[in-house]
Design a protein around this motif. Structure first.
Motif, PDB file in Angstrom:
ATOM      1  N   GLU A 198       0.511  -1.261   0.201  1.00 46.12           N
ATOM      2  CA  GLU A 198      -0.049  -0.188  -0.154  1.00 46.12           C
ATOM      3  C   GLU A 198       0.918   1.232   0.271  1.00 46.12           C
ATOM      4  O   GLU A 198       0.472   2.491  -0.285  1.00 46.12           O
ATOM      5  CB  GLU A 198      -1.072  -0.271   1.791  1.00 46.12           C
ATOM      6  CG  GLU A 198      -1.635  -1.095   1.620  1.00 46.12           C
ATOM      7  CD  GLU A 198      -2.578  -1.660   2.486  1.00 46.12           C
ATOM      8  OE1 GLU A 198      -2.476  -0.557   3.455  1.00 46.12           O
ATOM      9  OE2 GLU A 198      -3.828  -2.016   2.584  1.00 46.12           O
ATOM     10  N   ARG A 199       2.126   1.179  -0.046  1.00 48.46           N
ATOM     11  CA  ARG A 199       3.025   1.942   0.360  1.00 48.46           C
ATOM     12  C   ARG A 199       2.458   3.375  -1.045  1.00 48.46           C
ATOM     13  O   ARG A 199       2.890   2.669  -1.978  1.00 48.46           O
ATOM     14  CB  ARG A 199       3.908   2.097   0.122  1.00 48.46           C
ATOM     15  CG  ARG A 199       5.930   2.778   0.118  1.00 48.46           C
ATOM     16  CD  ARG A 199       6.730   2.193   0.428  1.00 48.46           C
ATOM     17  NE  ARG A 199       6.755   1.844   1.510  1.00 48.46           N
ATOM     18  CZ  ARG A 199       7.653   2.426   2.594  1.00 48.46           C
ATOM     19  NH1 ARG A 199       8.031   4.152   2.824  1.00 48.46           N
ATOM     20  NH2 ARG A 199       8.388   1.901   3.861  1.00 48.46           N
ATOM     21  N   ARG A 200       2.954   4.031  -0.835  1.00 46.08           N
ATOM     22  CA  ARG A 200       3.032   5.207  -2.429  1.00 46.08           C
ATOM     23  C   ARG A 200       4.063   6.315  -2.283  1.00 46.08           C
ATOM     24  O   ARG A 200       4.213   6.513  -1.363  1.00 46.08           O
ATOM     25  CB  ARG A 200       1.859   6.077  -2.647  1.00 46.08           C
ATOM     26  CG  ARG A 200       1.504   7.023  -1.162  1.00 46.08           C
ATOM     27  CD  ARG A 200      -0.153   7.002  -0.637  1.00 46.08           C
ATOM     28  NE  ARG A 200      -0.468   8.478   0.108  1.00 46.08           N
ATOM     29  CZ  ARG A 200      -0.393   9.583   0.532  1.00 46.08           C
ATOM     30  NH1 ARG A 200      -0.342   9.456  -0.528  1.00 46.08           N
ATOM     31  NH2 ARG A 200      -0.429   9.689   1.689  1.00 46.08           N
TER      32      ARG A 200
END
Length: 111
Positions: free
Chosen positions: A33-35
């Motif tokens: 989910e890291r952006r």
């Protein structure tokens, strides 16, 4: 006759997840989910700097949106100090509650 590896044989029916595997799986899913940090155009940077300067000069509250790889954080307070060497601002939220925020981490500012 079915194989032990299929048709709900010994191996198929004896599934279990160790707590360590569950934690590793959840950590892996969080990493998915890291952006990335958004790239700000020059106009947006000027608007952020203007809001910070106005809050510092007039001692009015400003809301800063600080980048986080998972979820941005909104911080509301008055700019008390600007450190040009460290490129950071000190925002005061209460009597003794303050934070130093690097300018590179601010993605939006509004009065």
């Amino acid at each position: 006759m079915g194989s032990k590896l299929s048709d709900n044989g010994i191996y198929e029916g004896s599934r279990m997840i160790l707590p360590e595997h569950k934690e590793a799986y959840l950590a892996h899913m969080r990493e998915q989910e890291r952006r990335g940090k958004p790239v700000l155009d020059e106009q947006e940077v000027q608007l952020i700097e203007q809001a910070i300067f106005e809050s510092y000069k007039e001692q009015v509250p400003v809301t800063l949106t600080v980048f986080n790889p998972f979820d941005d954080e909104d911080i509301r307070g008055v700019i008390a100090s600007v450190d040009r060497g460290r490129r950071a601002v000190k925002i005061v939220r209460g009597e003794e509650d303050y934070s130093w925020i690097r300018l590179e981490e601010i993605t939006r500012a509004s009065l």
